[in-house]
Design a protein around this motif. Sequence first.
Motif, PDB file in Angstrom:
ATOM      1  N   UNK A  25     -13.934  29.637   3.994  1.00  0.00           N
ATOM      2  CA  UNK A  25     -15.329  29.324   4.314  1.00  0.00           C
ATOM      3  C   UNK A  25     -16.295  29.942   3.328  1.00  0.00           C
ATOM      4  N   UNK A  26     -16.062  31.200   2.970  1.00  0.00           N
ATOM      5  CA  UNK A  26     -16.925  31.873   1.997  1.00  0.00           C
ATOM      6  C   UNK A  26     -16.829  31.227   0.620  1.00  0.00           C
ATOM      7  N   UNK A  27     -15.614  30.856   0.220  1.00  0.00           N
ATOM      8  CA  UNK A  27     -15.454  30.187  -1.078  1.00  0.00           C
ATOM      9  C   UNK A  27     -16.198  28.854  -1.100  1.00  0.00           C
ATOM     10  N   UNK A  28     -16.126  28.104  -0.021  1.00  0.00           N
ATOM     11  CA  UNK A  28     -16.842  26.836   0.058  1.00  0.00           C
ATOM     12  C   UNK A  28     -18.349  27.051  -0.011  1.00  0.00           C
ATOM     13  N   UNK A  29     -18.839  28.036   0.715  1.00  0.00           N
ATOM     14  CA  UNK A  29     -20.269  28.338   0.711  1.00  0.00           C
ATOM     15  C   UNK A  29     -20.761  28.711  -0.688  1.00  0.00           C
ATOM     16  N   UNK A  30     -20.052  29.581  -1.363  1.00  0.00           N
ATOM     17  CA  UNK A  30     -20.456  30.004  -2.716  1.00  0.00           C
ATOM     18  C   UNK A  30     -20.322  28.871  -3.725  1.00  0.00           C
ATOM     19  N   UNK A  35     -23.211  24.924  -7.099  1.00  0.00           N
ATOM     20  CA  UNK A  35     -23.474  23.532  -7.469  1.00  0.00           C
ATOM     21  C   UNK A  35     -24.962  23.211  -7.376  1.00  0.00           C
ATOM     22  N   UNK A  36     -25.622  23.686  -6.354  1.00  0.00           N
ATOM     23  CA  UNK A  36     -27.059  23.467  -6.212  1.00  0.00           C
ATOM     24  C   UNK A  36     -27.807  24.152  -7.348  1.00  0.00           C
ATOM     25  N   UNK A  37     -27.423  25.372  -7.664  1.00  0.00           N
ATOM     26  CA  UNK A  37     -28.080  26.121  -8.739  1.00  0.00           C
ATOM     27  C   UNK A  37     -27.906  25.417 -10.085  1.00  0.00           C
ATOM     28  N   UNK A  39     -27.238  22.258 -10.600  1.00  0.00           N
ATOM     29  CA  UNK A  39     -27.969  20.988 -10.566  1.00  0.00           C
ATOM     30  C   UNK A  39     -29.448  21.177 -10.834  1.00  0.00           C
ATOM     31  N   UNK A  40     -30.036  22.213 -10.272  1.00  0.00           N
ATOM     32  CA  UNK A  40     -31.449  22.492 -10.495  1.00  0.00           C
ATOM     33  C   UNK A  40     -31.707  22.865 -11.942  1.00  0.00           C
ATOM     34  N   UNK A  41     -30.871  23.707 -12.494  1.00  0.00           N
ATOM     35  CA  UNK A  41     -31.057  24.130 -13.885  1.00  0.00           C
ATOM     36  C   UNK A  41     -30.826  22.984 -14.857  1.00  0.00           C
ATOM     37  N   UNK A  42     -29.882  22.099 -14.566  1.00  0.00           N
ATOM     38  CA  UNK A  42     -29.602  21.010 -15.500  1.00  0.00           C
ATOM     39  C   UNK A  42     -30.756  20.016 -15.536  1.00  0.00           C
ATOM     40  N   UNK A  43     -31.433  19.811 -14.397  1.00  0.00           N
ATOM     41  CA  UNK A  43     -32.592  18.913 -14.380  1.00  0.00           C
ATOM     42  C   UNK A  43     -33.706  19.474 -15.260  1.00  0.00           C
ATOM     43  N   UNK A  44     -33.975  20.746 -15.138  1.00  0.00           N
ATOM     44  CA  UNK A  44     -35.020  21.386 -15.938  1.00  0.00           C
ATOM     45  C   UNK A  44     -34.651  21.367 -17.418  1.00  0.00           C
TER      46      UNK A  44
END
Length: 107
Positions: A25-30, A35-37, A39-44
């Motif tokens: 569960x912790x591995x999935x959460x991290x 992935x969100x981080x 994705x945000x950086x790649x857009x910028x």
Amino acid sequence: MVAPNPRPAPVRGGLARPWWRDLPGWLLLWTLAAAVFVGTCSERRALHETSPQARAALFQRTWEHFHALCEGTGGRDFLSRCREQAHFLREFPECEVDCRARLEPWR
């Protein structure tokens, strides 16, 4: 003489779980957070790597769309979309002090 109270037998497992049971569960959460981080950086990064002419044209089109949709009479009807557009417009280097001041209500 009073007989001593017997000690209760320790409960095996009890309420505590071994740490390794929570590991997936912790591995999935991290992984999702990473992935969100990324994705945000790649857009910028993609926005800043675009040629200045193409970026200026995209900024102008986005600004016009934002102005028509959000600064008109029905802007509050599209609150979430207007906030997304305002956040995107703030990422442009072309969005300077006046631009940021007009986008401030949409934070």
